[in-house]
Scaffold this active site. Structure first.
Site, PDB file in Angstrom:
ATOM      1  N   MET A  46       0.839  -1.203   0.000  1.00 44.84           N
ATOM      2  CA  MET A  46       0.000   0.000   0.000  1.00 44.84           C
ATOM      3  C   MET A  46       0.874   1.253   0.000  1.00 44.84           C
ATOM      4  O   MET A  46       0.396   2.351   0.301  1.00 44.84           O
ATOM      5  CB  MET A  46      -0.938  -0.007   1.206  1.00 44.84           C
ATOM      6  CG  MET A  46      -1.907  -1.193   1.147  1.00 44.84           C
ATOM      7  SD  MET A  46      -3.440  -0.906   2.015  1.00 44.84           S
ATOM      8  CE  MET A  46      -2.832  -0.667   3.670  1.00 44.84           C
ATOM      9  N   HIS A  55       9.190  -3.513   3.367  1.00 39.85           N
ATOM     10  CA  HIS A  55       8.744  -3.757   1.995  1.00 39.85           C
ATOM     11  C   HIS A  55       9.939  -4.051   1.071  1.00 39.85           C
ATOM     12  O   HIS A  55       9.884  -4.932   0.232  1.00 39.85           O
ATOM     13  CB  HIS A  55       8.043  -2.516   1.429  1.00 39.85           C
ATOM     14  CG  HIS A  55       6.823  -2.078   2.182  1.00 39.85           C
ATOM     15  ND1 HIS A  55       6.785  -0.931   2.938  1.00 39.85           N
ATOM     16  CD2 HIS A  55       5.588  -2.631   2.281  1.00 39.85           C
ATOM     17  CE1 HIS A  55       5.583  -0.785   3.458  1.00 39.85           C
ATOM     18  NE2 HIS A  55       4.835  -1.804   3.087  1.00 39.85           N
ATOM     19  N   GLY A 106       4.918 -10.383   4.187  1.00 35.82           N
ATOM     20  CA  GLY A 106       5.626 -10.289   5.461  1.00 35.82           C
ATOM     21  C   GLY A 106       4.866 -10.987   6.584  1.00 35.82           C
ATOM     22  O   GLY A 106       3.646 -10.941   6.645  1.00 35.82           O
ATOM     23  N   LYS A 109       4.920  -9.934   9.444  1.00 33.79           N
ATOM     24  CA  LYS A 109       4.375  -8.843  10.261  1.00 33.79           C
ATOM     25  C   LYS A 109       2.842  -8.922  10.280  1.00 33.79           C
ATOM     26  O   LYS A 109       2.203  -8.690  11.293  1.00 33.79           O
ATOM     27  CB  LYS A 109       4.853  -7.507   9.675  1.00 33.79           C
ATOM     28  CG  LYS A 109       4.012  -6.301   9.966  1.00 33.79           C
ATOM     29  CD  LYS A 109       4.425  -5.684  11.248  1.00 33.79           C
ATOM     30  CE  LYS A 109       3.744  -4.394  11.643  1.00 33.79           C
ATOM     31  NZ  LYS A 109       2.553  -3.992  10.994  1.00 33.79           N
TER      32      LYS A 109
HETATM   33  P1  AMP Z   1       1.422  -2.990   3.465  1.00 37.83           P
HETATM   34  O1  AMP Z   1       1.982  -1.976   2.528  1.00 37.83           O
HETATM   35  O2  AMP Z   1       1.443  -2.582   4.887  1.00 37.83           O
HETATM   36  O3  AMP Z   1       0.088  -3.524   3.005  1.00 37.83           O
HETATM   37  O4  AMP Z   1       2.408  -4.238   3.404  1.00 37.83           O
HETATM   38  C1  AMP Z   1       2.787  -4.829   2.184  1.00 37.83           C
HETATM   39  C2  AMP Z   1       3.582  -6.074   2.473  1.00 37.83           C
HETATM   40  O5  AMP Z   1       4.740  -5.725   3.233  1.00 37.83           O
HETATM   41  C3  AMP Z   1       2.807  -7.109   3.312  1.00 37.83           C
HETATM   42  O6  AMP Z   1       3.128  -8.411   2.858  1.00 37.83           O
HETATM   43  C4  AMP Z   1       3.333  -6.865   4.691  1.00 37.83           C
HETATM   44  O7  AMP Z   1       3.245  -7.984   5.538  1.00 37.83           O
HETATM   45  C5  AMP Z   1       4.791  -6.524   4.398  1.00 37.83           C
HETATM   46  N1  AMP Z   1       5.387  -5.789   5.500  1.00 37.83           N
HETATM   47  C6  AMP Z   1       4.956  -4.617   6.046  1.00 37.83           C
HETATM   48  N2  AMP Z   1       5.743  -4.277   7.096  1.00 37.83           N
HETATM   49  C7  AMP Z   1       6.680  -5.263   7.209  1.00 37.83           C
HETATM   50  C8  AMP Z   1       7.770  -5.504   8.102  1.00 37.83           C
HETATM   51  N3  AMP Z   1       8.055  -4.665   9.103  1.00 37.83           N
HETATM   52  N4  AMP Z   1       8.505  -6.614   7.929  1.00 37.83           N
HETATM   53  C9  AMP Z   1       8.221  -7.485   6.927  1.00 37.83           C
HETATM   54  N5  AMP Z   1       7.206  -7.326   6.059  1.00 37.83           N
HETATM   55  C10 AMP Z   1       6.452  -6.227   6.192  1.00 37.83           C
END
Ligand code: AMP
Length: 283
Positions: free
Chosen positions: A30, A37, A149, A151
């Site tokens: 996002m 990321h 992730g 997370k």
């Molecule tokens: P988001 O942009 O928050 O929707 O996350 C996009 C991807 O990045 C998802 O697969 C999340 O799990 C991963 N992600 C976000 N933060 C982290 C982190 N601190 N460590 C590992 N993966 C992450």
């Protein structure tokens, strides 16, 4: 790196990639990118011929209007970071491109008990929105492998279940949570913490670690209630849930003998920001 905002251009570019016999690694995000990321992006590039990233703040997965409106957005910065880390194609559509009917009457997937606990319970509709958008993105990019992730542990479980149930031809690759030096899991939402809140935020990971260290010394229920009290001793810090769940089913585990397949999960509000984290007890 090439940037497309339409499904049509993305599909035809990737059709060519596939007909050249190349593999595609995909990282959906996002935006408001950070090292968490970028770690996924580098891994996708290492393990595939072509790395595709997407930046799309998906409205159907937000159940809180303010969270959606305040979600940080900076496409130019994100594009630069993706390019530097080896991304070959960035798909960054507008909302209308992804939801031409305004998101009405969408097919919805139901994940049963997996989607009813924790994030599913406290953010109703969230995983339906996540599954819808990830399914769409998979159908647009048709990756060989997609990187997620840990997370967002429950999200990872939901995506795996979707792939399994729908027989989607993509391998889901789980990646470790990337943390700041003080243990706070990196998150785009961390930007919205004020300096005081930022100093408090690592407490949630400290609490998870302390429960893990003491798991054979005290009953889990006691460890959890002490953990909640430690966090809530700080004004403005409140725990939404802190529980242990099974690594695959995510259903609650309450016995002492949970370390073989238990994971601790937490969601907490700090000021106006909602933080989540987790810690595997078996690793
Ligand atoms: P988001 O942009 O928050 O929707 O996350 C996009 C991807 O990045 C998802 O697969 C999340 O799990 C991963 N992600 C976000 N933060 C982290 C982190 N601190 N460590 C590992 N993966 C992450």
């Amino acid at each position: 790196m090439i940037l497309f905002s339409t499904i049509k251009e993305t599909r035809s570019w990737l059709d060519q990639v596939r007909s050249d016999g190349k593999t595609i690694g995909f990282v959906p995000t996002m935006g408001a990118l950070h090292e968490g990321h970028l770690n996924l992006v580098r891994r996708a590039k290492q393990e595939n011929d072509i790395c595709v990233g997407s930046v799309f703040v998906n409205p159907t997965q937000f159940n809180n209007k303010e969270d959606l409106e305040k979600y940080p957005r900076n496409l130019a910065r994100d594009a630069g970071m993706l390019e530097e880390n080896g991304c070959d194609l960035l798909f960054a559509p507008e909302v209308e491109e992804m939801y031409p009917d305004g998101g009405k009457n969408l097919l919805q997937l139901d994940f049963g008990p997996l989607g009813e606990v924790m994030e599913g319970k406290f953010r109703p509709g969230h995983f339906k929105g996540v599954a819808t958008v990830v399914h769409k993105l998979f159908s647009i990019t048709r990756p060989s492998q997609a990187y997620f992730g840990k997370k967002d542990y429950q999200q990872l479980a939901i995506i795996r279940e979707m792939v399994r149930q729908m027989n989607l031809p993509v391998k889901i690759v789980p990646c470790e949570t990337i943390r700041e030096a003080d243990g706070l899991a990196m998150s785009s939402r961390n930007q919205r913490l004020n300096p005081h809140e930022r100093t408090l935020a690592p407490l949630i990971f400290q609490v998870l670690n302390s429960i893990r260290e003491n798991q054979h010394k005290k009953p889990l229920t006691e460890l959890i209630s002490n953990g909640v009290a430690t966090i809530e001793a700080h004004p403005g810090f409140s725990v939404e849930y802190l529980e242990a769940g099974h690594r695959d089913t995510l259903q609650p585990i309450d016995s002492l003998n949970f370390s073989n397949d238990g994971v601790l999960f937490i969601a907490a509000h700090l000021g106006k920001v909602r933080l989540i984290d987790n810690l595997e007890l078996f690793s």
